[in-house]
Scaffold this motif. Structure first.
Motif, PDB file in Angstrom:
ATOM      1  N   GLN A 182       0.544  -1.284  -0.231  1.00  0.00           N
ATOM      2  CA  GLN A 182      -0.112   0.607   0.070  1.00  0.00           C
ATOM      3  C   GLN A 182       0.557   1.028  -0.707  1.00  0.00           C
ATOM      4  N   THR A 183       0.183   2.395  -0.508  1.00  0.00           N
ATOM      5  CA  THR A 183       0.964   3.011  -0.474  1.00  0.00           C
ATOM      6  C   THR A 183       1.229   4.582   0.502  1.00  0.00           C
ATOM      7  N   ILE A 184       1.882   5.345   1.533  1.00  0.00           N
ATOM      8  CA  ILE A 184       1.686   5.473   2.411  1.00  0.00           C
ATOM      9  C   ILE A 184       0.104   6.625   2.695  1.00  0.00           C
ATOM     10  N   ASN A 185       0.071   7.483   1.566  1.00  0.00           N
ATOM     11  CA  ASN A 185      -1.224   8.480   0.700  1.00  0.00           C
ATOM     12  C   ASN A 185      -2.454   7.895   1.195  1.00  0.00           C
ATOM     13  N   ASN A 186      -2.374   6.137   0.872  1.00  0.00           N
ATOM     14  CA  ASN A 186      -3.529   5.081   1.101  1.00  0.00           C
ATOM     15  C   ASN A 186      -3.544   4.540   2.952  1.00  0.00           C
ATOM     16  N   LEU A 187      -2.617   4.339   3.231  1.00  0.00           N
ATOM     17  CA  LEU A 187      -2.645   4.249   4.727  1.00  0.00           C
ATOM     18  C   LEU A 187      -2.764   5.201   5.355  1.00  0.00           C
ATOM     19  N   ALA A 188      -2.569   6.039   5.195  1.00  0.00           N
ATOM     20  CA  ALA A 188      -3.330   7.673   6.147  1.00  0.00           C
ATOM     21  C   ALA A 188      -4.169   7.373   5.792  1.00  0.00           C
ATOM     22  N   ALA A 189      -4.311   7.612   4.570  1.00  0.00           N
ATOM     23  CA  ALA A 189      -6.609   8.047   4.506  1.00  0.00           C
ATOM     24  C   ALA A 189      -6.934   6.370   5.459  1.00  0.00           C
TER      25      ALA A 189
ATOM     26  N   GLY B  50     -20.386  -3.424  26.365  1.00  0.00           N
ATOM     27  CA  GLY B  50     -21.496  -4.384  26.528  1.00  0.00           C
ATOM     28  C   GLY B  50     -22.268  -4.036  24.711  1.00  0.00           C
ATOM     29  N   PRO B  51     -23.567  -4.310  24.929  1.00  0.00           N
ATOM     30  CA  PRO B  51     -24.218  -3.946  23.721  1.00  0.00           C
ATOM     31  C   PRO B  51     -23.871  -1.847  23.402  1.00  0.00           C
ATOM     32  N   ASP B  52     -23.859  -1.539  24.224  1.00  0.00           N
ATOM     33  CA  ASP B  52     -23.411  -0.189  23.456  1.00  0.00           C
ATOM     34  C   ASP B  52     -22.081   0.216  22.722  1.00  0.00           C
ATOM     35  N   LYS B  53     -21.033  -1.364  22.362  1.00  0.00           N
ATOM     36  CA  LYS B  53     -20.607  -1.226  21.726  1.00  0.00           C
ATOM     37  C   LYS B  53     -20.624  -0.487  20.182  1.00  0.00           C
ATOM     38  N   PRO B  54     -20.984  -1.768  19.464  1.00  0.00           N
ATOM     39  CA  PRO B  54     -21.329  -1.400  18.514  1.00  0.00           C
ATOM     40  C   PRO B  54     -22.240  -0.167  17.513  1.00  0.00           C
ATOM     41  N   THR B  55     -22.843   0.356  18.778  1.00  0.00           N
ATOM     42  CA  THR B  55     -24.057   1.140  17.828  1.00  0.00           C
ATOM     43  C   THR B  55     -22.910   2.936  18.015  1.00  0.00           C
ATOM     44  N   MET B  56     -21.565   2.374  20.014  1.00  0.00           N
ATOM     45  CA  MET B  56     -20.564   3.683  19.690  1.00  0.00           C
ATOM     46  C   MET B  56     -20.075   3.662  18.482  1.00  0.00           C
ATOM     47  N   THR B  57     -19.360   2.615  18.029  1.00  0.00           N
ATOM     48  CA  THR B  57     -18.127   2.514  17.025  1.00  0.00           C
ATOM     49  C   THR B  57     -19.184   3.398  15.620  1.00  0.00           C
ATOM     50  N   ASN B  58     -20.047   2.936  15.562  1.00  0.00           N
ATOM     51  CA  ASN B  58     -21.056   3.366  13.896  1.00  0.00           C
ATOM     52  C   ASN B  58     -20.931   4.556  14.290  1.00  0.00           C
ATOM     53  N   LEU B  59     -21.771   5.579  15.193  1.00  0.00           N
ATOM     54  CA  LEU B  59     -21.890   6.735  15.627  1.00  0.00           C
ATOM     55  C   LEU B  59     -20.619   7.324  15.667  1.00  0.00           C
ATOM     56  N   LEU B  60     -19.369   6.743  16.202  1.00  0.00           N
ATOM     57  CA  LEU B  60     -17.938   7.356  15.555  1.00  0.00           C
ATOM     58  C   LEU B  60     -17.649   7.167  14.727  1.00  0.00           C
ATOM     59  N   THR B  61     -17.414   6.190  13.831  1.00  0.00           N
ATOM     60  CA  THR B  61     -17.430   6.234  12.075  1.00  0.00           C
ATOM     61  C   THR B  61     -18.142   6.604  11.272  1.00  0.00           C
ATOM     62  N   THR B  62     -19.239   6.873  11.548  1.00  0.00           N
ATOM     63  CA  THR B  62     -19.832   7.730  10.811  1.00  0.00           C
ATOM     64  C   THR B  62     -19.732   9.930  10.965  1.00  0.00           C
ATOM     65  N   ASN B  63     -19.632   9.465  12.379  1.00  0.00           N
ATOM     66  CA  ASN B  63     -19.427  11.274  12.911  1.00  0.00           C
ATOM     67  C   ASN B  63     -18.446  11.234  12.227  1.00  0.00           C
ATOM     68  N   ASP B  64     -17.429  10.691  12.073  1.00  0.00           N
ATOM     69  CA  ASP B  64     -15.531  10.769  11.653  1.00  0.00           C
ATOM     70  C   ASP B  64     -16.194  11.156  10.341  1.00  0.00           C
ATOM     71  N   GLU B  65     -16.704  10.362   9.582  1.00  0.00           N
ATOM     72  CA  GLU B  65     -16.813  10.684   8.118  1.00  0.00           C
ATOM     73  C   GLU B  65     -17.394  11.958   7.763  1.00  0.00           C
ATOM     74  N   LYS B  66     -18.794  12.706   8.979  1.00  0.00           N
ATOM     75  CA  LYS B  66     -19.106  13.373   8.669  1.00  0.00           C
ATOM     76  C   LYS B  66     -18.438  14.941   9.115  1.00  0.00           C
ATOM     77  N   LEU B  67     -17.480  14.790   9.887  1.00  0.00           N
ATOM     78  CA  LEU B  67     -16.279  15.856  10.194  1.00  0.00           C
ATOM     79  C   LEU B  67     -15.192  16.071   8.902  1.00  0.00           C
ATOM     80  N   ARG B  68     -15.139  15.209   8.890  1.00  0.00           N
ATOM     81  CA  ARG B  68     -14.021  14.709   7.631  1.00  0.00           C
ATOM     82  C   ARG B  68     -14.516  15.481   6.526  1.00  0.00           C
ATOM     83  N   ARG B  69     -15.781  15.979   6.066  1.00  0.00           N
ATOM     84  CA  ARG B  69     -16.364  16.285   4.366  1.00  0.00           C
ATOM     85  C   ARG B  69     -15.635  17.623   4.769  1.00  0.00           C
TER      86      ARG B  69
END
Length: 139
Positions: free
Chosen positions: A51-58, A120-139
């Motif tokens: 992989q490229t450094i750029n790809n890994l960074a992204a 517990g059961p909060d983990k999937p919801t939390m990680t999904n929210l972190l992932t989607t909110n990260d994408e929103k802030l990066r836009r």
């Protein structure tokens, strides 16, 4: 005046959580001899290499310069090889990376079990929210 950022500020609460998570994750990834970020970089290469450094960074959400510095250390340890291809800096695994990756994957599994048990059961919801909110802030 009383501030409410302790519970309501996205920046503060995420940073506080990250500091806690990093301190605990450091203990789980200690058998690798490196910080968890190095293990995640190596596992990203295990998924697809080279992989490229750029790809890994992204993919990992780090600055290119941070990935480059981590890659330099991994190269000094004999786990990867960096080489130029045109204008791209590429990174590939070396055979000596196998023991590190075995340990890193075990650490990741133990970390995952720990966080599932603790969160517990909060983990999937939390990680999904972190992932989607990260994408929103990066836009």
């Amino acid at each position: 005046m009383s501030h409410h950022f302790y519970e309501t500020c996205a920046y503060f609460t995420a940073a506080r959580y990250m500091r806690t998570a990093e301190a605990v994750a450091d203990k789980f990834f200690k058998p690798t001899g490196m910080k968890p970020a190095y293990a995640y970089l190596m596992m990203a290469l295990e998924d697809q290499h080279p992989q490229t450094i750029n790809n890994l960074a992204a993919k990992l959400g780090y600055e290119r310069s941070s990935i480059y510095r981590m890659a330099q250390k991994l190269e000094r340890n004999g786990y990867i090889k960096m080489y130029l291809e045109g204008k791209s800096a590429n990174v590939d695994l070396l055979p000596a990376s196998a023991p590190f990756l075995k340990t890193a994957n075990q650490c990741l599994e133990e970390w995952g079990t720990f966080t599932t048990d603790r969160l517990g059961p909060d983990k999937p919801t939390m990680t999904n929210l972190l992932t989607t909110n990260d994408e929103k802030l990066r836009r």
